[in-house]
Design an enzyme around this catalytic site. Sequence first.
Site, PDB file in Angstrom:
ATOM      1  N   GLY A  46      44.315  31.936  56.003  1.00 10.47           N
ATOM      2  CA  GLY A  46      43.743  32.391  57.257  1.00 10.47           C
ATOM      3  C   GLY A  46      43.184  31.231  58.040  1.00 10.47           C
ATOM      4  O   GLY A  46      42.837  30.184  57.470  1.00 10.47           O
ATOM      5  N   GLN A  51      38.020  26.960  64.104  1.00 13.48           N
ATOM      6  CA  GLN A  51      38.380  25.919  63.146  1.00 13.48           C
ATOM      7  C   GLN A  51      39.311  24.879  63.755  1.00 13.48           C
ATOM      8  O   GLN A  51      39.496  23.813  63.172  1.00 13.48           O
ATOM      9  CB  GLN A  51      39.032  26.538  61.910  1.00 13.48           C
ATOM     10  N   CYS A  88      37.665  27.375  52.097  1.00  8.12           N
ATOM     11  CA  CYS A  88      37.840  27.360  53.547  1.00  8.12           C
ATOM     12  C   CYS A  88      38.440  26.031  53.953  1.00  8.12           C
ATOM     13  O   CYS A  88      38.040  24.976  53.456  1.00  8.12           O
ATOM     14  CB  CYS A  88      36.479  27.563  54.215  1.00  8.12           C
ATOM     15  N   LEU A  89      39.396  26.080  54.873  1.00  2.94           N
ATOM     16  CA  LEU A  89      40.026  24.856  55.363  1.00  2.94           C
ATOM     17  C   LEU A  89      39.015  23.951  56.054  1.00  2.94           C
ATOM     18  O   LEU A  89      39.200  22.732  56.086  1.00  2.94           O
ATOM     19  CB  LEU A  89      41.175  25.196  56.314  1.00  2.94           C
ATOM     20  N   HIS A 130      36.288  37.119  56.176  1.00  6.52           N
ATOM     21  CA  HIS A 130      36.065  35.660  56.211  1.00  6.52           C
ATOM     22  C   HIS A 130      36.378  35.117  57.608  1.00  6.52           C
ATOM     23  O   HIS A 130      35.589  34.366  58.184  1.00  6.52           O
ATOM     24  CB  HIS A 130      36.950  34.995  55.145  1.00  6.52           C
ATOM     25  N   GLU A 131      37.519  35.516  58.142  1.00  6.33           N
ATOM     26  CA  GLU A 131      37.938  34.979  59.444  1.00  6.33           C
ATOM     27  C   GLU A 131      37.104  35.543  60.589  1.00  6.33           C
ATOM     28  O   GLU A 131      36.775  34.815  61.528  1.00  6.33           O
ATOM     29  CB  GLU A 131      39.426  35.221  59.687  1.00  6.33           C
ATOM     30  N   HIS A 134      33.943  33.650  60.947  1.00  9.62           N
ATOM     31  CA  HIS A 134      34.100  32.409  61.720  1.00  9.62           C
ATOM     32  C   HIS A 134      33.888  32.663  63.211  1.00  9.62           C
ATOM     33  O   HIS A 134      33.302  31.838  63.907  1.00  9.62           O
ATOM     34  CB  HIS A 134      35.507  31.821  61.533  1.00  9.62           C
TER      35      HIS A 134
END
Length: 160
Positions: A46, A51, A88-89, A130-131, A134
């Site tokens: 994701g 991000q 997480c990226l 999660h997304e 963000h």
Amino acid sequence: MALRKMVYIEDELLRKKSRPVDKFDEKLHKLLDDMAETMYHTNGVGLAAPQVAVLRRVVVMDCGDGLIEMINPEIISTEGEQDGPEGCLSVPGRRGMVKRPMIVRARFQDRHGEWYEIEAEELLARCIMHETDHLNGELYVDKMYREIFAEDEEEEAEEE
């Protein structure tokens, strides 16, 4: 399509709330395409627009069943609870245990502005939460109750 530059945990941009999308145009389509390419290139499941330094309510994800694009996602309801590891990226090299709902219902728009609803379970439910976090300036590290270290994962592998 192009790879977008990732924003990392120390960047204040990740703590800002994203604005809704109101133009469903080629610029949005390019952002979605670039985000998907960036997510796949970095082996993520994701990616949210903040991000990649865009404060808009845009998310892409693929938990194994194909690409999902969500614009202006809204959580309608949640049920149950699951514990699981998250990474997480934007937080490379770290992982942590996070409690999330087992089932999530959300509504969102597609790249053309059409509204849809989705009911997701397990990993996809976790990914949606999660997304969307963000988009609200929240990171999984704010919600984790235990960090997972490389030694923990090595011990678990030895026990199996």
